[in-house]
Design an enzyme around this catalytic site. Structure first.
Site: not given
Ligand code: FAD
Ligand code: NAD
Length: 466
Positions: A39, A184-186, A203, A320-321, A444
């Site tokens: 996952g 992530i921060g928010l 920020e 993810a999507h 509605h």
């Molecule tokens: P990943 O999900 O990062 O998966 C990559 C996998 O590859 C990992 O399991 C890793 O262990 C494995 N891997 C790496 N190198 C190797 C190797 N050499 N051999 C074998 N396995 C390996 N996105 C959304 O759309 N909605 C959200 O609500 C959302 N919330 C998030 C919240 C947080 C806190 C974070 C950190 C991210 C969030 N994201 C969200 C972003 C989302 O998680 C990613 O965009 C998504 O997981 C990317 O999918 P991926 O398949 O590219 O990679």
């Molecule tokens: P982000 O790009 O969303 O936000 C990072 C923020 O940090 C930006 O506003 C940037 O201007 C600021 N920043 C960068 N350097 C800085 C510095 N030196 N000092 C202060 N501020 C600084 O990245 P994230 O929140 O770390 O999330 C990472 C990725 O994970 C994103 O690309 C996001 O798409 C994905 N994610 C998605 C969801 C969701 O879809 N709901 C949730 C969590 C994470």
């Protein structure tokens, strides 16, 4: 040595979805994941656990702040049992990752746990409990991303943390300092703010969620201030130091003054970087760009023609999507089909409350591209549904082409916008005009009525309920 039509490296939403689609198309498939659970980031330390904590903390906030107004009285104090909250989150994660194991079995996909690395363009080493080599006609790299760090901030995973640790804290911070006012921060900031932590956001840019439409940043900033977040935009962090249980963050504001923030935890969330460590991409002739992303062409093919890459490890939104769409796309390309992805219509969502969601172009992008557009906006507070649930913040804004009325962007903030945005995606996929939406019946009382009203406002400035 086992031989496959396709090997997928990484089991995140990109990897596991591409593996399923390849199997559906009749290919023999192996998937390699270095961790014990499937996952990837999304299911284990991203989307799923963060949403589980957002939901739990939202319930707590409702119980403390809103139940009484609804005439619900709780005798005694409402308390948080953080251990139990974290255990529930983990059980959601476990159920979800187990679901992927089931899907792999159902689709006859061979799962290998270990680090996958290229021996050459058609052979992969898998280094896990035992070492083995498999052969694959095609490989899909879906190795995802990891948190970006700041050179002066050592992540000790205890007090100076990334999202991974923030999802499993053992105590509620007294004062959480967040570097980066992005998604992530928010989201995680709101989790701990609801639970009583003081939360300071630092920020770099002049607004939070700076990649989204300015109007959304402004409204979310207003709501977060009401929720007593301390938001410091245009602040450049210059140092992060820990002494015992105190973390000191130093930043420079736009006047050049030095500002310090002291807290007990500091969450560094300044973006994520592509992850290719251990992949030995060079052995297969796979090239990276200057940002460390795997270089791909329009077919998501790398510099080696039988190897593709998808998701966070290539350019584009880290969502993810988006990774899932690319997973399906590549599987269909390998099968000789002609799939298509419209990157302009990948929605972006921030799961705070109010939720923020958008698709298509922002006003700033339209202005920069010299596109003549009109805008219609409708406030959530004018809806009966919003009053019934007391979710009054936010608005829906529709941007449409000034001449043709085609919808070019939809930006919304408010209750359930994460789900409402789907209507905008469908409309834009079918190249609907604002008038098309305005002539469709919306149930509605629902929040969707704000979309119809914004469409009316964009069409002829004739919203009905304002
Ligand atoms: P990943 O999900 O990062 O998966 C990559 C996998 O590859 C990992 O399991 C890793 O262990 C494995 N891997 C790496 N190198 C190797 C190797 N050499 N051999 C074998 N396995 C390996 N996105 C959304 O759309 N909605 C959200 O609500 C959302 N919330 C998030 C919240 C947080 C806190 C974070 C950190 C991210 C969030 N994201 C969200 C972003 C989302 O998680 C990613 O965009 C998504 O997981 C990317 O999918 P991926 O398949 O590219 O990679
Ligand atoms: P982000 O790009 O969303 O936000 C990072 C923020 O940090 C930006 O506003 C940037 O201007 C600021 N920043 C960068 N350097 C800085 C510095 N030196 N000092 C202060 N501020 C600084 O990245 P994230 O929140 O770390 O999330 C990472 C990725 O994970 C994103 O690309 C996001 O798409 C994905 N994610 C998605 C969801 C969701 O879809 N709901 C949730 C969590 C994470």
């Amino acid at each position: 040595m086992k031989s496959y039509d396709v090997a997928v490296v990484g089991s995140g939403p990109g990897g596991y979805v591409s593996a399923i689609r390849c199997a559906q198309l009749g290919m023999s498939v192996a998937i390699i994941e270095k961790y014990n659970t499937m996952g990837g980031t999304c299911l284990n330390v991203g989307c799923i656990p963060s949403k589980a904590l957002l939901d739990s903390s939202h319930h707590y906030e409702d119980a403390v702040k809103h139940f009484e107004t609804h005439g619900i009285e709780i005798p005694g104090e409402v308390k948080i049992n953080l251990e139990k909250m974290m255990a529930r989150k983990q059980s959601v994660v476990d159920q979800t990752t187990a679901g992927i194991d089931f899907l792999m079995k159902k689709n006859n996909i061979d799962v290998y746990h270990g680090t996958g690395s290229f021996k050459d363009a058609t052979h992969l080493n898998i280094q896990g409990d035992s070492n083995q080599v498999i052969e694959a006609k095609h490989t899909i790299i879906a190795t995802g991303s990891k948190p970006t760090t700041l050179p002066f901030a050592t992540i000790d995973k205890d007090r100076i943390i990334t999202s991974t640790e923030a999802l499993k804290l053992k105590e509620i911070p007294k004062h959480l300092i967040i570097i980066g006012g992005g998604v992530i921060g928010l989201e995680l900031g709101q989790v701990y703010r609801r639970m009583g932590a003081e939360v300071t956001v630092v920020e770099y840019m002049d607004r939070i969620i700076p990649t989204m439409d300015k109007g959304l940043s402004k409204e979310l900033n207003k709501v977060f201030k009401k929720q007593k977040f301390k938001i410091n935009t245009s602040h450049k962090v210059t140092s992060v130091k820990r002494f015992e249980d105190t973390v000191t963050v130093t930043a420079e504001n736009k006047k050049g003054e030095v500002v310090t923030f002291e807290g007990d935890y500091c969450l560094v969330c300044v973006g994520r970087s592509p992850y290719t460590e251990g992949l030995n991409a060079e052995a297969a002739g796979v090239k990276l760009n200057e940002r460390g992303q795997i270089k791909v062409n329009a077919h998501l093919q790398t510099s080696t023609s039988n190897i593709y890459a998808i998701g966070d490890v290539i350019q584009g939104a880290m969502l993810a999507h988006k990774a899932e769409e690319e997973g399906v796309f590549v599987a269909e390309i390998i099968a000789g089909q002609k799939p298509h992805i419209n990157y302009n219509l990948i929605p972006g969502v921030v799961y705070t409350w109010p939720e923020v969601a958008a698709v298509g172009q922002t006003e700033e992008q339209l202005q920069n591209n010299g596109v003549a557009y009109k805008s219609g906006q409708f406030p959530m507070r004018a809806l009966g549904r919003s009053r019934a649930s007391m979710d009054l913040d936010g608005f829906v804004k529709i941007l449409a082409d000034a001449k043709t009325d085609e919808i070019l962007g939809v930006h919304m903030i408010g209750a359930r916008c994460a789900d409402l945005i789907a209507e905008a995606v469908v409309a834009m996929e079918y190249r609907a005009s604002a008038e098309d939406i305005s002539r469709m019946s919306h149930a509605h009382p629902t929040f969707t009525e704000a979309i119809k009203e914004a469409a009316l406002a964009a069409t002829e400035d004739r919203a009905l309920h304002i």
